[in-house]
Each structure stands twice: as C-alpha cells, then as structure tokens.
Motif scaffolding. Structure first.
Motif, mmCIF file in Angstrom:
data_model
loop_
_atom_site.group_PDB
_atom_site.id
_atom_site.type_symbol
_atom_site.label_atom_id
_atom_site.label_comp_id
_atom_site.label_asym_id
_atom_site.label_seq_id
_atom_site.Cartn_x
_atom_site.Cartn_y
_atom_site.Cartn_z
ATOM 1 N N THR A 158 0.864 -1.171 0.000
ATOM 2 C CA THR A 158 0.000 0.000 0.000
ATOM 3 C C THR A 158 0.901 1.220 0.000
ATOM 4 O O THR A 158 1.767 1.366 0.869
ATOM 5 C CB THR A 158 -0.916 0.017 1.246
ATOM 6 N N LEU B 107 -1.809 7.560 3.929
ATOM 7 C CA LEU B 107 -0.471 7.221 4.419
ATOM 8 C C LEU B 107 0.464 8.427 4.374
ATOM 9 O O LEU B 107 1.517 8.401 4.989
ATOM 10 C CB LEU B 107 0.140 6.086 3.590
ATOM 11 N N ARG C 100 3.382 0.703 3.033
ATOM 12 C CA ARG C 100 3.095 -0.336 4.033
ATOM 13 C C ARG C 100 3.055 -1.647 3.261
ATOM 14 O O ARG C 100 2.354 -1.758 2.260
ATOM 15 C CB ARG C 100 1.759 -0.075 4.710
ATOM 16 N N VAL D 169 4.151 -7.324 8.853
ATOM 17 C CA VAL D 169 3.865 -6.015 8.281
ATOM 18 C C VAL D 169 5.088 -5.133 8.449
ATOM 19 O O VAL D 169 5.666 -5.037 9.539
ATOM 20 C CB VAL D 169 2.642 -5.357 8.967
ATOM 21 N N ASP E 264 5.862 -1.276 7.949
ATOM 22 C CA ASP E 264 5.173 -0.010 7.723
ATOM 23 C C ASP E 264 6.164 1.143 7.805
ATOM 24 O O ASP E 264 6.610 1.513 8.884
ATOM 25 C CB ASP E 264 4.055 0.173 8.750
ATOM 26 N N THR E 265 6.522 1.698 6.649
ATOM 27 C CA THR E 265 7.439 2.835 6.603
ATOM 28 C C THR E 265 6.713 4.104 6.173
ATOM 29 O O THR E 265 7.340 5.048 5.699
ATOM 30 C CB THR E 265 8.605 2.559 5.629
ATOM 31 N N SER E 266 5.404 4.106 6.353
ATOM 32 C CA SER E 266 4.622 5.269 5.923
ATOM 33 C C SER E 266 4.823 6.442 6.871
ATOM 34 O O SER E 266 5.174 6.275 8.048
ATOM 35 C CB SER E 266 3.135 4.912 5.859
ATOM 36 N N ALA F 154 2.483 6.177 9.870
ATOM 37 C CA ALA F 154 2.964 5.310 10.949
ATOM 38 C C ALA F 154 4.041 6.007 11.767
ATOM 39 O O ALA F 154 4.073 5.892 13.000
ATOM 40 C CB ALA F 154 3.499 4.003 10.378
#
Length: 180
Positions: free
Chosen positions: A115, A150, A155, A162, A164-166, A169
């Motif tokens: 995503t 995001l 993500r 998972v 998640d480097t958004s 987050a």
C-alpha cells in the motif's frame, strides 16, 4: 473468522493435494479455477440462491456449475458436489484463500500487499519487490494499492508480517512517544 478458516482448511488441503497430482490442469490451472469459483460464491445473489431451501443438492450443483465461465473438469465437479453435500459451498472464498497460500508455500512464494501513498511506477514496484524479497527470503507477488492517508512511504504485508514505513505510521509512533 477463525472458525471459518478452521472449517475450510481440510477442504483446501484436500484440494491442494488433488491439484498437485493433476497433470492435466496443474496447480496454476486449479488456482485460477478455484479463484473463479470463490468469486462466484462470494456474490451476494449467488449466496442467497445457494441458501434457498427450495433447491435440492442436485439443483445447487447444476446452478453453481452453470454460473462458472470455465469448463469444469470432472474432479472440479466432484469437489463442488462434495461442498454442496456438506453444506460448505459458501466457504469457497476462504477455501480459495487457503489453497492459494498452500500453493504459494509450495512454490516458495508469497503475496505482498503493498500500500503506497502515491501511484508507483512498474520500475519502483520492481525495485521494492527485489529489496523485499531479500528481507523476507521469499519470491514475492506484489499487489499494489494506493491509500493517500499514508501521506508518504509504503506499508507492506507479507502473510502476518507487516513492514510499515509510511509517514502516517511514523507520526503515530512520534505521537505515542510524546504522550508516554
């Protein structure tokens, strides 16, 4: 949902075993066919029709088979008949999901749900997949969606893991640190 997956698991495993032994259709052909059957079974109108008490098992099998675009091999017809007899036809979406997971595990691959905050080019997806394959030690099949909430970054979900480097987050982690 855990209950549905528990009930669907033996059907998915049995189907996977039968598909592994099927030289004519093979795993890829069965994956396509099971995906089509799951898509039909997930349709609300089909779900209502298959739950209609006025239909007997033979009629359910005939109606469901007629809704499929693909020509059914005898073994697929037998599988549908088994599901109808055991009142499990509406579990096909869950069975298909587990079948695909078994197929991917057998092939050493996994589905990567990516995503992104913005549309990714094919080259960006390819580069991301190459980097992720090294991290997860699997051959990944990407499925990319866009979610502007995001803000930035990506993500990635591979199975139950998972990454998640958004920006969203990161902002959430910063808020939690400041609130602690």
């Amino acid at each position: 949902m855990a209950e549905l997956s528990t009930v669907a698991r033996p059907y998915a495993e049995a189907l996977f075993q039968a598909a592994s032994d099927d030289q004519a259709l093979g795993l890829a052909g069965w994956a396509d066919l099971v995906g089509e059957m799951a898509q039909v079974a997930a349709n609300p109108d089909v779900r209502n029709a298959m739950s209609d008490p006025r239909l007997d098992d033979a009629q359910r099998i005939q109606v469901f088979g007629s809704l499929l675009k693909s020509k059914l091999p005898a073994s697929a017809g037998n599988f549908i008949e088994l599901l109808v007899q055991n009142d499990r036809l509406l579990l096909l979406p869950e069975i298909a999901e587990q079948f695909i997971a078994l197929k991917n595990h057998h092939e050493g691959t996994a589905q990567a749900e990516i995503t992104s905050a913005f549309e990714l080019s094919e080259a960006q997806v390819k580069d991301l997949v190459v980097a992720l394959e090294g991290k997860f030690s699997l051959k990944l099949k990407p499925h990319v969606t866009v979610d502007p909430s995001l803000i930035g970054g990506v993500r990635v979900a591979v199975g139950d893991q998972v990454l998640d480097t958004s920006v969203q987050a990161q902002l959430t982690r910063m808020r939690d640190m400041l609130a602690a």
